[in-house]
Design an enzyme around this catalytic site. Structure first.
Site, PDB file in Angstrom:
ATOM      1  N   HIS A 267       2.117   2.093  -3.438  1.00 59.24           N
ATOM      2  CA  HIS A 267       1.175   2.842  -4.291  1.00 59.24           C
ATOM      3  C   HIS A 267       1.399   4.344  -4.147  1.00 59.24           C
ATOM      4  CE1 HIS A 267      -1.345  -0.148  -6.152  1.00 59.24           C
ATOM      5  NE2 HIS A 267      -1.755  -0.662  -5.011  1.00 59.24           N
TER       6      HIS A 267
ATOM      7  N   GLU B 124      -0.827  -2.328  -9.908  1.00 59.17           N
ATOM      8  CA  GLU B 124      -0.829  -3.337  -8.856  1.00 59.17           C
ATOM      9  C   GLU B 124       0.448  -4.174  -8.892  1.00 59.17           C
ATOM     10  OE1 GLU B 124      -2.843  -4.087  -6.308  1.00 59.17           O
ATOM     11  OE2 GLU B 124      -3.967  -2.265  -6.729  1.00 59.17           O
TER      12      GLU B 124
ATOM     13  N   GLU C 286       0.822  -1.207   0.000  1.00 58.16           N
ATOM     14  CA  GLU C 286       0.000   0.000   0.000  1.00 58.16           C
ATOM     15  C   GLU C 286       0.858   1.260   0.000  1.00 58.16           C
ATOM     16  OE1 GLU C 286      -3.061  -0.135  -0.657  1.00 58.16           O
ATOM     17  OE2 GLU C 286      -3.217  -2.303  -0.451  1.00 58.16           O
TER      18      GLU C 286
END
Length: 264
Positions: A126, A184, A123
């Protein structure tokens, strides 16, 4: 024809002034400043805090321990605010501006500190790779043009609220957030290396995604999904494992041995 010319001019301006590169060298469209993204992230995080109760005690200390071990590897990356939310869905997220949220339901899938580190690293990756900026920029350029970018200067405007929504605020944020498959996969690799540098065992990322697969209610065909399949993720991670293990061994040799006590 005038609107076509204006659209073409806008596209040309975007291509000239908003091209950047991700940490892996992939070209990105990023129309928004760090300040704008940070403000969107802050407002989204505040909204999340209003909607869900925040967990305290041992579970909070456990998540804080894992997250802080990873964020220390970012050096001058700034301070990160970490909260654990009482929600049974197996989600986590990181937001521009330095915000990390972990749902309690994720701890039923991430069985130990290393597996949790795999999610948190993913996360944070990202954010480091400007994926939120890329996502809202693509949406603005494709659907509503440069006027939305201008509107975002005042985030209380309709355009600003629309872009905050595009960040994936709420239960859809984190693992379920519909980043593209390229984003992703990029976050998988960057997050794998990040967790390894912090001293967490990157091999556990494989077990994590096996757990995710067992916990899921079935996936759509990968060509219909914005995410890679669990099998594709595992193959991608295995292909990067040699480098991640090298970083992990370096971290261990440097005395980075996190010991975060899982609750219960």
């Amino acid at each position: 024809m005038q609107w076509i010319k204006r659209g073409a001019l806008g596209a040309l301006i975007v291509s000239l002034v908003a091209c950047s590169q991700s940490p892996t060298g992939r070209s990105q469209l990023t129309l928004f400043s760090d300040e704008q993204l940070s403000e969107m992230g802050q407002k989204s995080f505040a909204q999340y805090e209003k909607e869900l109760p925040v967990a305290q005690g041992q579970v909070d200390r456990y998540v804080q321990c894992v997250a802080q071990a990873i964020t220390r590897e970012l050096g001058s990356g700034g301070q990160w605010e970490v909260k654990v939310f009482e929600d049974e869905s197996a989600n986590a997220f990181a937001l521009p501006g330095g915000y990390i949220g972990v749902n309690t339901g994720l701890l039923d899938v991430a069985k130990n500190q290393d597996q949790l580190a795999a999610v948190v690293g993913h996360e944070i990756a990202h954010v480091l790779a400007s994926h939120a900026n890329e996502r809202v920029s693509q949406q603005a350029a494709t659907q509503t043009g440069l006027s939305v970018v201008q509107a975002a200067a005042g985030l209380n405007s309709a355009g600003g609220q629309q872009l905050m929504g595009l960040l994936g605020m709420g239960a859809q944020y984190g693992i379920l957030m519909p980043f593209s498959r390229k984003q992703e996969s990029e976050a998988d690799v960057l997050g794998l290396n990040l967790m390894a540098r912090a001293g967490f065992d990157p091999r556990t990322s494989i077990a994590l995604w096996q757990n995710m697969s067992a916990n899921s209610q079935g996936q759509p065909p990968v060509w219909m999904s914005t995410h890679p399949s669990h099998g594709q993720r595992i193959d991608n991670l295995q292909g990067q494992m040699d480098e991640a293990m090298r970083l992990y061994q370096q971290a261990q040799a440097a005395g980075k041995t996190p010991s975060c006590q899982r609750p219960g």
